[in-house]
Design a protein around this motif. Structure first.
Motif, PDB file in Angstrom:
ATOM      1  N   LYS A   4       0.865  -1.178   0.000  1.00  0.00           N
ATOM      2  CA  LYS A   4       0.000   0.000   0.000  1.00  0.00           C
ATOM      3  C   LYS A   4       0.904   1.232   0.000  1.00  0.00           C
ATOM      4  O   LYS A   4       1.763   1.379   0.869  1.00  0.00           O
ATOM      5  N   LEU A   5       0.722   2.090  -0.999  1.00  0.00           N
ATOM      6  CA  LEU A   5       1.503   3.322  -1.112  1.00  0.00           C
ATOM      7  C   LEU A   5       0.645   4.518  -0.726  1.00  0.00           C
ATOM      8  O   LEU A   5      -0.478   4.659  -1.198  1.00  0.00           O
ATOM      9  N   ARG A   6       1.197   5.356   0.139  1.00  0.00           N
ATOM     10  CA  ARG A   6       0.574   6.654   0.437  1.00  0.00           C
ATOM     11  C   ARG A   6       1.496   7.709  -0.153  1.00  0.00           C
ATOM     12  O   ARG A   6       2.589   7.940   0.351  1.00  0.00           O
ATOM     13  N   VAL A   7       1.053   8.331  -1.257  1.00  0.00           N
ATOM     14  CA  VAL A   7       1.904   9.213  -2.050  1.00  0.00           C
ATOM     15  C   VAL A   7       1.401  10.653  -1.972  1.00  0.00           C
ATOM     16  O   VAL A   7       0.195  10.907  -2.043  1.00  0.00           O
ATOM     17  N   VAL A  20      -2.371  10.497  -1.054  1.00  0.00           N
ATOM     18  CA  VAL A  20      -3.344   9.637  -1.744  1.00  0.00           C
ATOM     19  C   VAL A  20      -2.864   8.195  -1.624  1.00  0.00           C
ATOM     20  O   VAL A  20      -1.676   7.904  -1.819  1.00  0.00           O
ATOM     21  N   THR A  21      -3.770   7.292  -1.313  1.00  0.00           N
ATOM     22  CA  THR A  21      -3.423   5.883  -1.103  1.00  0.00           C
ATOM     23  C   THR A  21      -3.653   5.060  -2.365  1.00  0.00           C
ATOM     24  O   THR A  21      -4.690   5.193  -3.020  1.00  0.00           O
ATOM     25  N   TYR A  22      -2.678   4.215  -2.687  1.00  0.00           N
ATOM     26  CA  TYR A  22      -2.789   3.328  -3.839  1.00  0.00           C
ATOM     27  C   TYR A  22      -2.441   1.906  -3.405  1.00  0.00           C
ATOM     28  O   TYR A  22      -1.512   1.698  -2.623  1.00  0.00           O
ATOM     29  N   GLU A  23      -3.185   0.949  -3.922  1.00  0.00           N
ATOM     30  CA  GLU A  23      -2.871  -0.464  -3.722  1.00  0.00           C
ATOM     31  C   GLU A  23      -2.053  -0.934  -4.930  1.00  0.00           C
ATOM     32  O   GLU A  23      -2.512  -0.866  -6.071  1.00  0.00           O
TER      33      GLU A  23
END
Length: 249
Positions: A4-7, A20-23
């Motif tokens: 999980k990336l929080r960018v 913004v969170t990305y899986e």
């Protein structure tokens, strides 16, 4: 690996920005951190979304363009490693990773993870070169340089200007960068004629660019991907005192 990336996403300098969170699924452990971002960007483009903007160039740990904060650490968790040389195997399946741009007043955010590092250029332009006539290129060993000085000059010259030192410093200071550039030339015979004007000019340009003052916190050398030592700052301070008091060599 699934992570999980929080960018940090910021459309431009005037935008407030947000995390913004990305899986990101099915990432090879052998992929570099930037390759993982490439995969995420490909998926964002296919979905009709804006890709994440980030700086990169050589991807060989040489150019210094790939700077970003990873879980609050400049270039990530590994010492003496640029972001492009950081691999996903150093994280665990299911990890949540925060990715942010450099945070410094002198490095304004351009977009997402991209910052304007032209303040470094102004420091170099103030003295990071040799203009004094020193003759043509000499034959090898024609001008003896003590090995201690040669080794120290080479160590300073490894600085790639990535800005990690500024991002990690609680004061946003560029002192390690400036010290490396001043020290590299100041340790060599060809750099002696302009040694005083160089240190005065580059320190003045550093202050004018909006960098903070150095309080010897030491975070700069801890995150430096090339391991530039803190002792160079002491050398710069010594040169600056000598030059500012008019005691010529």
């Amino acid at each position: 690996m699934d992570i999980k990336l929080r960018v940090w996403r910021q459309a431009g300098p005037a935008d407030k920005g947000r995390m913004v969170t990305y899986e990101v699924k099915d990432i090879s452990p052998d992929a570099s951190f930037l390759e993982m971002l490439d995969v995420l960007n490909e998926r964002l483009i296919l979905a009709g979304d804006e890709p994440i903007a980030f700086d990169h160039d050589c991807r060989e740990g040489i150019c210094g363009m790939c700077g970003m904060m990873i879980n609050g650490v400049a270039h990530g968790p590994l010492k003496a490693t640029t972001t492009c040389q950081l691999h996903m195997r150093h994280f665990s399946d299911g990890d949540t990773i925060d990715v942010e741009p450099w945070r410094a007043a002198a490095f304004p955010v351009v977009r997402d993870l991209v910052v304007d590092r032209s303040a470094f250029d102004s420091i170099i332009q103030a003295g990071g070169y040799i203009t004094a006539p020193t003759g043509a290129a000499p034959d090898a060993h024609a001008t003896p340089v003590p090995k201690v000085d040669a080794d120290a000059a080479f160590e300073a010259a490894t600085c790639i200007g990535c800005g990690a030192c500024v991002a990690a410093c609680p004061n946003g200071s560029a002192m390690l960068f400036t010290a490396a550039k001043v020290g590299h030339l100041g340790l060599l015979p060809q750099g002696q004629p302009e040694r005083d004007s160089r240190v005065l000019g580059m320190v003045a340009a550093q202050d004018e660019a909006g960098f903070g003052g150095c309080t010897n916190a030491g975070e700069c050398t801890t995150v430096c991907p090339k391991g530039i030592p803190l002792t160079l700052i002491g050398r710069l301070n010594s040169d600056y005192r000598r030059a500012s008091t008019g005691r010529r060599r």
